[in-house]
Design an enzyme around this catalytic site. Structure first.
Site: not given
Length: 281
Positions: A150, A226, A259
């Site tokens: 991320s 995600d 995620h």
């Protein structure tokens, strides 16, 4: 520079350790974690994978949740996980207490705006100060790889693209691929760098890849469930930029994954092998 060992656990024949030290670059005390595989006790200097975590994380998230140590032990790979921002008394935080800016959200750049510029220099910390410390105190070679998730995936890509010759391998999980064009990145860049968007290009992987002097193969995994995929992560922008620049990119869209660290743990072995292949060449 003095290191204070604050924890130590044996894992897969090696050791997971956490250390505190004074960072001159960041002007505060910092904590980082290191996994030393069993081969570290045999006298050889080993390659190092630097892992950069995402928003709100610390050095602990990856080491506790990714399940990376078994494969790292097999491959003889040291893993180093820094914190995600400077911390401590005197280090500024978002005045509204937001989780996506300030503490835990350093974005792996060098801030130029006040009050952030004095402490928020995570790029220099990750690229220069921390490796120098690791290579001085542990059996670590100068063969370095970098990866992250991320915000940390953004950091890994940018660190590699901005510093040709510094790393031999790079990968990312669900990176913020085009921070100039997403809410997380725009908030961070405007705060840390100011409103002049030409300065933002220096910290955006899609902009950097077009002028990269080194073409390290990029491995990127992204879950198709995600929640941040469409608005914040935009892997298609990275894919297009890499295609236009002729930069080798393997982008894998993984069906059903989100995620979380369940996603990272599912594919971390592939990434460790990707790095080990380059670092042992």
């Amino acid at each position: 520079m003095t290191l204070e060992n604050i924890s130590c656990q044996k894992s897969f024949g090696g050791w997971h350790k956490r250390y505190r030290h004074r960072s001159e670059v960041l002007g505060c005390d910092m904590v980082f974690a290191v996994y030393l595989p069993p081969q570290a006790e045999q006298g050889a200097r080993l390659p190092v994978l630097y892992w950069l975590s995402g928003l709100t994380c610390t050095d602990e998230n990856f080491m506790h949740k990714a399940g990376a140590m078994k494969m790292a032990a097999e491959l003889g790979l040291i893993i180093v996980a820094p914190d995600t921002s400077p911390r401590g008394d005197g280090v500024p935080d978002d005045p509204d207490g937001a989780w996506d800016f300030g503490l835990g959200a350093g974005f792996y750049l060098n801030a130029t705006q006040q009050p952030w510029a004095q402490h928020y220099r995570m790029h220099d910390y990750v690229v220069q100060e921390l490796p120098a410390l690791v290579e001085a105190h542990f059996p670590a070679s100068q063969k370095r790889g970098i990866s992250g998730h991320s915000m940390g995936g953004h950091g890994a890509l940018v660190c590699a693209l901005r510093n040709p010759g510094r790393y031999l391998s790079v990968s990312a999980f669900a990176p913020i691929s085009n921070p100039m064009d997403c809410p997380w990145g725009q908030k961070a860049f405007s705060g840390y760098l100011g409103d002049e968007r030409t300065r933002w290009r220096e910290w955006d992987a899609c902009a950097l890849i077009s002028e990269a002097r080194e073409k390290l193969p990029l491995l990127v995994d992204q879950g198709d469930r995600d929640d941040f995929l469409a608005v914040q992560l935009k892997p298609e922008a990275l894919q297009q930029a890499a295609k236009q620049a002729g930069h080798p990119l393997t982008l894998r869209l993984q069906p059903g994954y989100d995620h979380s660290y369940f996603f990272i743990a599912s594919f971390i072995d592939d990434h460790l092998r990707h790095h080990a292949s380059a670092l042992s060449a």
